[in-house]
Design an enzyme around this catalytic site. Structure first.
Site, PDB file in Angstrom:
ATOM      1  N   HIS A   1       5.711  -2.126  -5.560  1.00 45.61           N
ATOM      2  CA  HIS A   1       5.586  -1.032  -5.391  1.00 45.61           C
ATOM      3  C   HIS A   1       7.284  -0.132  -6.370  1.00 45.61           C
ATOM      4  CE1 HIS A   1       5.739   3.357  -4.572  1.00 45.61           C
ATOM      5  NE2 HIS A   1       5.768   2.655  -2.811  1.00 45.61           N
TER       6      HIS A   1
ATOM      7  N   ARG B   1       4.575  10.224   1.323  1.00 46.18           N
ATOM      8  CA  ARG B   1       5.935  10.577  -0.242  1.00 46.18           C
ATOM      9  C   ARG B   1       5.055  10.309  -1.400  1.00 46.18           C
ATOM     10  NH1 ARG B   1       6.942   9.875   4.869  1.00 46.18           N
ATOM     11  NH2 ARG B   1       5.652   8.323   4.752  1.00 46.18           N
ATOM     12  N   THR B   2       4.958   9.162  -1.886  1.00 45.46           N
ATOM     13  CA  THR B   2       4.924   8.958  -2.771  1.00 45.46           C
ATOM     14  C   THR B   2       3.814   9.890  -3.736  1.00 45.46           C
ATOM     15  OG1 THR B   2       5.472   6.108  -2.312  1.00 45.46           O
ATOM     16  CG2 THR B   2       4.522   6.498  -4.411  1.00 45.46           C
TER      17      THR B   2
ATOM     18  N   LYS C   1     -18.679   6.666  -5.847  1.00 50.62           N
ATOM     19  CA  LYS C   1     -19.936   5.876  -6.721  1.00 50.62           C
ATOM     20  C   LYS C   1     -19.983   4.730  -7.380  1.00 50.62           C
ATOM     21  CE  LYS C   1     -20.268  11.046  -7.930  1.00 50.62           C
ATOM     22  NZ  LYS C   1     -20.361  12.149  -8.380  1.00 50.62           N
TER      23      LYS C   1
ATOM     24  N   ARG D   1      -2.072   4.684  -7.208  1.00 51.19           N
ATOM     25  CA  ARG D   1      -1.893   3.077  -5.991  1.00 51.19           C
ATOM     26  C   ARG D   1      -3.076   3.089  -5.819  1.00 51.19           C
ATOM     27  NH1 ARG D   1       1.288   4.887  -0.716  1.00 51.19           N
ATOM     28  NH2 ARG D   1       3.042   4.623  -1.801  1.00 51.19           N
TER      29      ARG D   1
HETATM   30  C1  NCD Z   1       5.713   1.622   1.026  1.00 52.82           C
HETATM   31  C2  NCD Z   1       4.860   1.657   0.579  1.00 52.82           C
HETATM   32  O1  NCD Z   1       3.371   2.676   0.485  1.00 52.82           O
HETATM   33  O2  NCD Z   1       4.354   0.556   0.533  1.00 52.82           O
HETATM   34  N1  NCD Z   1       5.607   2.981   2.020  1.00 52.82           N
HETATM   35  C3  NCD Z   1       5.934   4.348   0.647  1.00 52.82           C
HETATM   36  O3  NCD Z   1       6.050   4.630  -0.728  1.00 52.82           O
HETATM   37  N2  NCD Z   1       6.782   5.018   1.102  1.00 52.82           N
HETATM   38  C4  NCD Z   1       5.408   1.480   2.869  1.00 52.82           C
HETATM   39  C5  NCD Z   1       4.981   1.106   3.550  1.00 52.82           C
HETATM   40  O4  NCD Z   1       3.804   1.657   3.359  1.00 52.82           O
HETATM   41  O5  NCD Z   1       4.854   0.967   4.447  1.00 52.82           O
END
Ligand code: NCD
Length: 306
Positions: free
Chosen positions: A129, A51-52, A80, A101
């Protein structure tokens, strides 16, 4: 130049403006379809995501821009031995904004210190997040009509769940929000959130183990997945993973206007039979996530909309 590391990087007023912009984008998508023409977003994902990452890329494309990036550490020069600081210096030459991320808490912050483009924290370890929080706030505000005077139950892995940590930090800035923290003993909220955020804010909160006990009083139920990747041993994960399963029967205990949110991905914690319940808004939430990321990109890039 601004970055987004935590929801607190925006004041409540600024956050309102981002949510208002997201509302307008939802209503008038054509108005925004070309405003980022010629711009690029880099998505630097050292941890799995569906999703993100895709919603950042879709958000930029919906604005007329383009996206580039990598979706795992193993396909980047991190494999690397390249540092995050060097990677971001390089990416600053390719893109106008970036979403990162990383499994290590603070990595996007380090990146932001070496970057000449805005950096968005798209999830750093078990820490924060913020763009999921923007998504959650927009979902609650749109579907419930307000962000104040609500009772919010957060259920599941409150220890490692970064979406929970960011959401609590954001919600304590609104009046009359009551928190019910629903988790097994082993997955309780970290002390720094309980003491420095919840207690310090003076908001009412309680910690309970049984979801059934909390359900009748909730306006919002925020379910979360047990964060398998942050456990030190498999046995503990296996013992915890099905601790909560929200099903039709439990939903009978909930108010008729309670909303169920989940950042997704879902594993077993919400039975698929709940999906057709009108109170389940977790797939709608994904769509709100695109609008709010569009609004965030416009805000950080300071794009003028005529
Ligand atoms: C979440 C995350 O990555 O923290 N997912 C997301 O970005 N929607 C929640 C999860 O991974 O459980």
């Amino acid at each position: 130049m601004r970055h987004l590391m935590s929801p607190l990087d925006f004041s409540v007023e600024e956050l309102d403006q981002v949510l208002d912009l997201a509302d307008d984008i939802k209503k008038n998508p054509e108005k925004y379809a070309h405003v980022c023409e010629g711009k690029k977003i880099a998505t630097l994902f050292y941890e799995p995501s569906t999703r993100t990452r895709l919603s950042f890329e879709a958000a930029m494309m919906n604005l007329g821009g383009k996206a580039l990036g990598f979706s795992s550490a193993s396909s980047s020069s991190a494999a690397k031995g390249e540092s995050v600081a060097d990677t971001i210096r390089v990416v600053s030459c390719f893109a106008d904004i970036c979403a990162m991320r990383h499994p290590k808490e603070g990595a996007p912050l380090v990146a932001s210190m070496h970057s000449s483009i805005p950096v968005i924290n798209a999830g750093d370890g078990g820490h924060q997040h913020p763009t999921q929080t923007l998504t959650d706030l927009l979902t609650i505000r749109s579907e419930k009509g307000r962000l104040d005077n609500i009772t919010v139950g957060l259920c599941g892995d409150l220890k490692f769940g970064r979406t929970v940590h960011s959401l609590i930090e954001a919600l304590v800035r609104y009046e009359g929000v009551k928190f019910v923290l629903i988790s097994p003993e082993e997955l309780r909220i970290p002390d720094y959130i309980r003491d420095d955020v919840l207690r310090a804010s003076g908001h009412e909160f309680e910690e309970v183990i049984r979801l059934e006990d909390a359900l009748p009083e909730l306006d919002i139920l925020y379910m979360t997945r047990v964060q398998k990747e942050r456990f030190f041993n498999e046995d503990d994960y296996v013992r915890m993973k099905d601790f909560y399963i929200l099903d039709k029967e439990k939903m009978r205990l909930a108010p008729s206007d309670m909303l169920v949110l989940h950042p997704l991905p879902r594993v077993n914690e919400i039975s698929t039979e709940v999906d057709s319940d009108p109170r389940a808004v977790y797939f709608k939430q994904v769509q709100y996530g695109v609008y709010v990321r569009m609004a965030l990109i416009l805000t950080l890039l300071e794009v003028d909309i005529c």
